[in-house]
Design an enzyme around this catalytic site. Structure first.
Site, PDB file in Angstrom:
ATOM      1  N   ASP A 101      17.941   5.626 -25.360  1.00  0.00           N
ATOM      2  CA  ASP A 101      18.490   6.516 -24.335  1.00  0.00           C
ATOM      3  C   ASP A 101      19.944   6.161 -24.031  1.00  0.00           C
ATOM      4  O   ASP A 101      20.385   5.037 -24.275  1.00  0.00           O
ATOM      5  CB  ASP A 101      17.675   6.402 -23.033  1.00  0.00           C
ATOM      6  CG  ASP A 101      16.253   6.896 -23.220  1.00  0.00           C
ATOM      7  OD1 ASP A 101      16.023   7.726 -24.111  1.00  0.00           O
ATOM      8  OD2 ASP A 101      15.380   6.438 -22.458  1.00  0.00           O
TER       9      ASP A 101
HETATM   10  N1  URA Z   1      11.840   3.886 -24.600  1.00  0.00           N
HETATM   11  C1  URA Z   1      12.568   4.495 -23.639  1.00  0.00           C
HETATM   12  O1  URA Z   1      12.033   4.974 -22.665  1.00  0.00           O
HETATM   13  N2  URA Z   1      13.905   4.538 -23.792  1.00  0.00           N
HETATM   14  C2  URA Z   1      14.550   4.009 -24.847  1.00  0.00           C
HETATM   15  O2  URA Z   1      15.772   4.082 -24.914  1.00  0.00           O
HETATM   16  C3  URA Z   1      13.772   3.371 -25.831  1.00  0.00           C
HETATM   17  C4  URA Z   1      12.418   3.329 -25.677  1.00  0.00           C
END
Ligand code: URA
Length: 224
Positions: A101
């Site tokens: 993310d």
């Molecule tokens: N899970 C998430 O919620 N976000 C990420 O960036 C990676 C795994």
């Protein structure tokens, strides 16, 4: 399998447009046969000859990047934000293996090897990803057990995982937890913690399979 014109362009021989011209002009042979069809697809082992010269295979590149926050995990962004690909000094057409993310930090692999990337991302590969989650709330043994045995996210039960409490801040009611999962569903870690009523405030991926970030600071990378 990729389109012939893409394979030619990716090898650095010429632009994709020029490659299309060469194909329609009958100057390109694949495994000894002239191909004039623009949709024709080739695999890595196909031998492509242009004007009598064998096309070099594209050099495969692999990088391990320490993704900082506020960087997106894609090849380009409609809002012109910096992407993980922008951080790597390479002329290869790279893309990230999976996603982190925008606000997640940590390890991410980039490559121009599509076959390798697909294999790594396929659920059957069961690649272990290790996350450190900073969550609101004081985590308890029951929540750990649920995370490990599987919780329902997006109507599906998550696979077996490993969870360990690293710190509990009783004053501020916050916890730090290590979670190791072998899947890669969309926003999986945040959704798993949400499913046990522990909203994630900060997320970091410290390992991908046996690879870690030792020696790197955010924004740095190393070739693999
Ligand atoms: N899970 C998430 O919620 N976000 C990420 O960036 C990676 C795994």
């Amino acid at each position: 399998m990729i389109r012939l014109q893409k394979r030619i362009a990716e090898s650095g021989y010429c632009s994709r447009r020029k490659a299309e011209e060469l194909i329609t002009a009958g100057k390109v042979k694949v495994n000894g046969n002239i191909v004039t069809e623009l949709g024709y697809k080739v695999i890595d082992s196909d031998i492509v000859i242009i004007d009598g010269k064998k096309l070099k295979a594209q050099k495969k590149e692999y990088y391990l990047l320490y993704k900082p926050k506020s960087i997106i995990s894609s090849t380009d962004d409609e809002h012109e934000r910096t992407t993980v690909v922008d951080l790597i000094d390479s002329t290869a057409r790279l893309y990230p293996v999976g996603r982190l993310d925008y606000d997640t930090t940590g390890i991410i692999i980039l490559t121009n090897d599509g076959e390798f990337a697909n294999e790594m991302m396929h659920p059957s590969s069961q690649i272990k990803k290790t996350y450190i989650a900073f969550v609101d709330g004081l985590i308890n043994a029951e929540q750990i057990k649920k995370l490990e045995q599987g919780v329902i996210i997006d109507n599906q039960k998550t696979g077996k995982a490993k969870a360990k409490i690293l710190e509990k801040d009783f004053k501020h009611k916050k916890s730090k937890v290590r979670l190791i999962i072998a899947e890669g569903k969309n926003h999986q870690v945040k959704k798993m913690f949400e499913a046990v009523d522990l909203p994630v405030r900060k997320l970091h991926r410290e390992a991908y399979a046996f690879l870690n970030l030792n020696g790197l600071v955010p924004g740095e990378y190393r070739p693999l």
